[in-house]
Design an enzyme around this catalytic site. Structure first.
Site, PDB file in Angstrom:
ATOM      1  N   ASP A  31      34.930  -9.396  32.098  1.00 64.55           N
ATOM      2  CA  ASP A  31      33.959  -8.582  31.364  1.00 64.55           C
ATOM      3  C   ASP A  31      33.387  -9.406  30.212  1.00 64.55           C
ATOM      4  O   ASP A  31      34.097 -10.128  29.513  1.00 64.55           O
ATOM      5  CB  ASP A  31      34.627  -7.314  30.833  1.00 64.55           C
ATOM      6  CG  ASP A  31      33.604  -6.269  30.410  1.00 64.55           C
ATOM      7  OD1 ASP A  31      33.513  -5.232  31.086  1.00 64.55           O
ATOM      8  OD2 ASP A  31      32.902  -6.493  29.396  1.00 64.55           O
ATOM      9  N   ILE A  32      32.078  -9.301  30.007  1.00 63.42           N
ATOM     10  CA  ILE A  32      31.398 -10.100  28.986  1.00 63.42           C
ATOM     11  C   ILE A  32      31.757  -9.648  27.563  1.00 63.42           C
ATOM     12  O   ILE A  32      31.672 -10.443  26.620  1.00 63.42           O
ATOM     13  CB  ILE A  32      29.868 -10.053  29.225  1.00 63.42           C
ATOM     14  CG1 ILE A  32      29.183 -11.249  28.607  1.00 63.42           C
ATOM     15  CG2 ILE A  32      29.257  -8.743  28.752  1.00 63.42           C
ATOM     16  CD1 ILE A  32      27.744 -11.454  29.073  1.00 63.42           C
ATOM     17  N   ASN A  87      34.620   4.426  35.147  1.00 63.76           N
ATOM     18  CA  ASN A  87      33.732   5.375  34.486  1.00 63.76           C
ATOM     19  C   ASN A  87      32.672   5.820  35.489  1.00 63.76           C
ATOM     20  O   ASN A  87      32.116   4.994  36.211  1.00 63.76           O
ATOM     21  CB  ASN A  87      33.056   4.724  33.273  1.00 63.76           C
ATOM     22  CG  ASN A  87      34.053   4.358  32.192  1.00 63.76           C
ATOM     23  OD1 ASN A  87      34.962   5.130  31.892  1.00 63.76           O
ATOM     24  ND2 ASN A  87      33.912   3.173  31.618  1.00 63.76           N
ATOM     25  N   GLN A  94      29.347   5.955  32.088  1.00 62.84           N
ATOM     26  CA  GLN A  94      29.101   4.744  32.883  1.00 62.84           C
ATOM     27  C   GLN A  94      27.825   4.068  32.390  1.00 62.84           C
ATOM     28  O   GLN A  94      26.792   4.719  32.223  1.00 62.84           O
ATOM     29  CB  GLN A  94      28.956   5.130  34.365  1.00 62.84           C
ATOM     30  CG  GLN A  94      28.778   3.938  35.292  1.00 62.84           C
ATOM     31  CD  GLN A  94      28.694   4.367  36.761  1.00 62.84           C
ATOM     32  OE1 GLN A  94      28.747   5.559  37.084  1.00 62.84           O
ATOM     33  NE2 GLN A  94      28.550   3.393  37.642  1.00 62.84           N
ATOM     34  N   HIS A 100      32.581  -0.143  39.729  1.00 64.69           N
ATOM     35  CA  HIS A 100      33.503  -1.178  39.264  1.00 64.69           C
ATOM     36  C   HIS A 100      34.783  -0.563  38.727  1.00 64.69           C
ATOM     37  O   HIS A 100      34.766   0.510  38.135  1.00 64.69           O
ATOM     38  CB  HIS A 100      32.860  -2.076  38.196  1.00 64.69           C
ATOM     39  CG  HIS A 100      32.232  -1.336  37.061  1.00 64.69           C
ATOM     40  ND1 HIS A 100      30.994  -0.747  37.160  1.00 64.69           N
ATOM     41  CD2 HIS A 100      32.660  -1.103  35.789  1.00 64.69           C
ATOM     42  CE1 HIS A 100      30.674  -0.178  36.011  1.00 64.69           C
ATOM     43  NE2 HIS A 100      31.679  -0.367  35.155  1.00 64.69           N
ATOM     44  N   HIS A 102      37.608  -1.366  35.952  1.00 63.89           N
ATOM     45  CA  HIS A 102      38.040  -2.190  34.831  1.00 63.89           C
ATOM     46  C   HIS A 102      39.550  -2.380  34.955  1.00 63.89           C
ATOM     47  O   HIS A 102      40.284  -1.409  35.174  1.00 63.89           O
ATOM     48  CB  HIS A 102      37.788  -1.488  33.489  1.00 63.89           C
ATOM     49  CG  HIS A 102      36.362  -1.204  33.161  1.00 63.89           C
ATOM     50  ND1 HIS A 102      35.647  -1.978  32.277  1.00 63.89           N
ATOM     51  CD2 HIS A 102      35.520  -0.224  33.567  1.00 63.89           C
ATOM     52  CE1 HIS A 102      34.423  -1.472  32.147  1.00 63.89           C
ATOM     53  NE2 HIS A 102      34.323  -0.407  32.919  1.00 63.89           N
TER      54      HIS A 102
END
Ligand code: AMP
Ligand code: ZN
Length: 122
Positions: A31-32, A87, A94, A100, A102
């Site tokens: 994750d960024i 989410n 979301q 996706h 997490h």
């Protein structure tokens, strides 16, 4: 592939990502904006907008995504536990509408899952 979807563009290599795994069905990357020392995103290569948009034929894919969460929790040394989050939609907050999971973890406990502003009694 959805032309407007940022995660589809990551899968296609049009946007850079910190990839940790890929096969014909799945793509896993960092994750960024990590919310924990380990914060991976596990996505299907196929564009599915959210968990609300999954078809019965995708159930096997969902199983494989969760299996990768299990694999990388072990691979990343999250031996004392971790959190997986999906989410969904507006209520689920979301932000990116490409399904996706997490995977979050580290050495110390994560914050509570949902912050409560008042005690829920009923
Ligand atoms: P969600 O709110 O569940 O839709 O989560 C979307 C996640 O995608 C957030 O944690 C973002 O930090 C992450 N994200 C957005 N853009 C990128 C990107 N280009 N590379 C990696 N992670 C991203
Ligand atoms: Zn997509």
């Amino acid at each position: 592939m959805s032309l407007e979807c940022i995660f589809c563009k990551i899968v296609a290599g049009e946007i850079p990502s910190d990839k940790v795994f890929e096969d014909d069905e799945l793509y896993v990357f960092k994750d960024i904006h990590p919310q924990a020392p380990v914060h991976l995103l596990i996505i299907p290569k196929k564009h599915i907008s959210s968990l609300a948009d999954v078809a019965e034929e995708d159930y096997g894919l969902l199983g494989r995504m969760l299996g990768k969460a299990h694999f990388f929790a072990s691979e990343m040394g999250l031996k004392n536990g971790f959190r997986t989050i999906i989410n969904t939609g507006e209520v689920g907050r979301q932000d990116v509408f490409h399904l996706h999971i997490h995977l979050l973890g580290g050495d110390t406990p994560l914050p509570p899952m949902i912050y409560r502003t008042k005690q829920i009694t009923d």
